[in-house]
Design an enzyme around this catalytic site. Structure first.
Site, PDB file in Angstrom:
ATOM      1  N   LYS A  13       0.779  -1.242   0.045  1.00 50.37           N
ATOM      2  CA  LYS A  13      -0.203  -0.025   0.150  1.00 50.37           C
ATOM      3  C   LYS A  13       0.729   1.348  -0.011  1.00 50.37           C
ATOM      4  O   LYS A  13       0.610   2.186  -0.625  1.00 50.37           O
ATOM      5  CB  LYS A  13      -0.829   0.021   1.093  1.00 50.37           C
ATOM      6  CG  LYS A  13      -1.846  -0.910   1.101  1.00 50.37           C
ATOM      7  CD  LYS A  13      -3.150  -0.817   2.423  1.00 50.37           C
ATOM      8  CE  LYS A  13      -2.533  -0.618   3.669  1.00 50.37           C
ATOM      9  NZ  LYS A  13      -1.775  -2.038   4.234  1.00 50.37           N
ATOM     10  N   ARG A  88      -9.901   0.944   8.762  1.00 51.84           N
ATOM     11  CA  ARG A  88      -9.369  -0.550   9.201  1.00 51.84           C
ATOM     12  C   ARG A  88     -10.310  -1.196   9.747  1.00 51.84           C
ATOM     13  O   ARG A  88     -10.197  -2.561  10.250  1.00 51.84           O
ATOM     14  CB  ARG A  88      -7.995  -0.426  10.216  1.00 51.84           C
ATOM     15  CG  ARG A  88      -6.964  -0.601   9.304  1.00 51.84           C
ATOM     16  CD  ARG A  88      -5.780  -0.638  10.203  1.00 51.84           C
ATOM     17  NE  ARG A  88      -4.366  -1.032  10.067  1.00 51.84           N
ATOM     18  CZ  ARG A  88      -3.423  -0.492   9.537  1.00 51.84           C
ATOM     19  NH1 ARG A  88      -3.576   0.530   8.972  1.00 51.84           N
ATOM     20  NH2 ARG A  88      -2.224  -1.196   9.217  1.00 51.84           N
ATOM     21  N   ARG A 122      10.990  -6.012   5.097  1.00 53.00           N
ATOM     22  CA  ARG A 122      10.843  -4.629   4.676  1.00 53.00           C
ATOM     23  C   ARG A 122      11.937  -3.973   5.613  1.00 53.00           C
ATOM     24  O   ARG A 122      12.103  -3.972   6.817  1.00 53.00           O
ATOM     25  CB  ARG A 122       9.461  -4.330   5.012  1.00 53.00           C
ATOM     26  CG  ARG A 122       9.167  -2.894   4.603  1.00 53.00           C
ATOM     27  CD  ARG A 122       7.928  -2.416   4.589  1.00 53.00           C
ATOM     28  NE  ARG A 122       6.988  -2.685   5.944  1.00 53.00           N
ATOM     29  CZ  ARG A 122       5.592  -2.453   5.728  1.00 53.00           C
ATOM     30  NH1 ARG A 122       5.083  -2.210   4.827  1.00 53.00           N
ATOM     31  NH2 ARG A 122       5.088  -3.085   6.873  1.00 53.00           N
ATOM     32  N   ARG A 152      11.072  -1.449  11.061  1.00 54.93           N
ATOM     33  CA  ARG A 152      10.155  -0.940  11.962  1.00 54.93           C
ATOM     34  C   ARG A 152       9.863  -2.025  12.941  1.00 54.93           C
ATOM     35  O   ARG A 152      10.001  -3.093  12.824  1.00 54.93           O
ATOM     36  CB  ARG A 152       8.900  -0.762  11.232  1.00 54.93           C
ATOM     37  CG  ARG A 152       8.586   0.648  10.497  1.00 54.93           C
ATOM     38  CD  ARG A 152       7.354   0.459   9.536  1.00 54.93           C
ATOM     39  NE  ARG A 152       6.063  -0.017  10.114  1.00 54.93           N
ATOM     40  CZ  ARG A 152       4.895  -0.019   9.587  1.00 54.93           C
ATOM     41  NH1 ARG A 152       4.805   0.355   8.287  1.00 54.93           N
ATOM     42  NH2 ARG A 152       3.729  -0.571  10.264  1.00 54.93           N
ATOM     43  N   ARG A 163      -0.846  -8.506  13.827  1.00 50.58           N
ATOM     44  CA  ARG A 163      -1.129  -7.671  12.965  1.00 50.58           C
ATOM     45  C   ARG A 163      -1.895  -8.406  11.624  1.00 50.58           C
ATOM     46  O   ARG A 163      -2.974  -7.731  11.268  1.00 50.58           O
ATOM     47  CB  ARG A 163      -0.188  -6.942  12.196  1.00 50.58           C
ATOM     48  CG  ARG A 163       0.592  -5.843  13.141  1.00 50.58           C
ATOM     49  CD  ARG A 163       1.649  -5.314  12.606  1.00 50.58           C
ATOM     50  NE  ARG A 163       1.614  -4.381  11.364  1.00 50.58           N
ATOM     51  CZ  ARG A 163       2.674  -4.255  10.281  1.00 50.58           C
ATOM     52  NH1 ARG A 163       4.005  -4.415  10.851  1.00 50.58           N
ATOM     53  NH2 ARG A 163       2.471  -3.428   9.382  1.00 50.58           N
TER      54      ARG A 163
HETATM   55  P1  AMP Z   1       0.680   0.947   9.124  1.00 50.98           P
HETATM   56  O1  AMP Z   1       1.965   1.598   8.836  1.00 50.98           O
HETATM   57  O2  AMP Z   1      -0.646   1.335   8.356  1.00 50.98           O
HETATM   58  O3  AMP Z   1       0.918  -0.658   9.046  1.00 50.98           O
HETATM   59  O4  AMP Z   1      -0.054   1.044  10.319  1.00 50.98           O
HETATM   60  C1  AMP Z   1       1.022   0.709  11.611  1.00 50.98           C
HETATM   61  C2  AMP Z   1       0.186   0.598  12.939  1.00 50.98           C
HETATM   62  O5  AMP Z   1      -0.323   1.770  13.350  1.00 50.98           O
HETATM   63  C3  AMP Z   1      -1.019  -0.536  12.788  1.00 50.98           C
HETATM   64  O6  AMP Z   1      -0.638  -1.778  13.141  1.00 50.98           O
HETATM   65  C4  AMP Z   1      -1.856   0.061  13.886  1.00 50.98           C
HETATM   66  O7  AMP Z   1      -1.540  -0.219  15.226  1.00 50.98           O
HETATM   67  C5  AMP Z   1      -1.744   1.521  13.726  1.00 50.98           C
HETATM   68  N1  AMP Z   1      -2.831   2.074  12.848  1.00 50.98           N
HETATM   69  C6  AMP Z   1      -2.613   2.607  11.569  1.00 50.98           C
HETATM   70  N2  AMP Z   1      -3.786   2.915  11.046  1.00 50.98           N
HETATM   71  C7  AMP Z   1      -4.637   2.505  11.906  1.00 50.98           C
HETATM   72  C8  AMP Z   1      -6.272   2.717  11.932  1.00 50.98           C
HETATM   73  N3  AMP Z   1      -6.861   2.949  10.777  1.00 50.98           N
HETATM   74  N4  AMP Z   1      -6.802   2.356  13.151  1.00 50.98           N
HETATM   75  C9  AMP Z   1      -6.362   1.918  14.134  1.00 50.98           C
HETATM   76  N5  AMP Z   1      -5.089   1.669  14.098  1.00 50.98           N
HETATM   77  C10 AMP Z   1      -4.075   2.103  12.979  1.00 50.98           C
END
Ligand code: AMP
Length: 205
Positions: A13, A88, A122, A152, A163
């Site tokens: 993404k 999400r 990654r 990360r 996740r």
């Molecule tokens: P990402 O970078 O999109 O993989 O997001 C990393 C982490 O941020 C996720 O595993 C969640 O813990 C938190 N996060 C990101 N977007 C959301 C969302 N829309 N709702 C809740 N938690 C989020």
């Protein structure tokens, strides 16, 4: 154009979002990036979000929805935006429906067996956030800004399992949610970055 990018963690993404935002001249809004920035800066939102992110769980909806509401009200979103990582779950999607009308939802579909390897391999630039995979990037430096490439914390294997579970239980139902609206466009994410992008552009035209 008001767009949502859906897909499991590791589907690509972030990579596609950068390209889409550039092509259509719209801001790329990644809730994950916003949380990471807040954590780095030690803000109250960052302090709240950190414990959930570290466990691979979702940050509570009220925190996340407030953040997105504020971001969408900023002037650069007046002509559209690309949401990456939001919504999400169905609650967030319904909340978003109350804020604005979305034009299209792009779902990047990837074989689930490929995800763990994609995520744990990654590496992201500590300076600009660009992401790479260790199998093709060995020098540990960002091509764009020469920053150091790091893993990360939540890309480590311990966190990835939860996740992916959260994706399956909470986020995957959004495919059916948006299918009903007729706005869902699914593209095959098991192709090269360029081919996935070509299919996204075709789906949006
Ligand atoms: P990402 O970078 O999109 O993989 O997001 C990393 C982490 O941020 C996720 O595993 C969640 O813990 C938190 N996060 C990101 N977007 C959301 C969302 N829309 N709702 C809740 N938690 C989020």
């Amino acid at each position: 154009m008001k767009l949502i990018l859906l897909g499991a963690p590791g589907a690509g993404k972030g990579t596609q979002a950068t390209k889409i935002a550039e092509k259509y001249g719209i801001p790329h809004i990644s809730t994950g990036d916003i949380f990471r920035k807040n954590i780095k800066e030690g803000t109250p939102v960052g302090l709240k979000a950190k414990s959930y992110i570290d466990k691979g769980q979702l940050v509570p909806d009220e925190v996340t929805c407030e953040l997105v509401k504020g971001r969408l009200a900023e002037s650069d979103c007046a002509n559209g935006f690309l949401l990456d990582g939001f919504p999400r779950n169905v609650f967030q999607a319904a909340t978003l429906d109350g804020m604005t009308d979305i034009d299209a939802v792009i779902n990047i579909d990837v074989d689930h067996e490929a995800l763990t390897e994609r995520i744990t391999g990654r590496r992201v630039c500590a300076k600009c956030g660009e992401s790479y995979h260790v199998s093709v990037k060995k020098d540990g430096k960002c091509d764009k800004c020469d920053g150091e490439l790091i893993q990360r914390d939540d890309d480590k294997v311990e966190t990835v399992k939860s996740r992916l579970e959260v994706y399956n239980s909470s986020t995957k139902p959004l495919i059916a949610y948006y299918e009903k609206t007729g706005k869902l466009k699914t593209v095959d994410g098991m192709q090269s970055v360029q081919d996935v992008f070509r299919d996204i552009v075709k789906a949006l035209s």
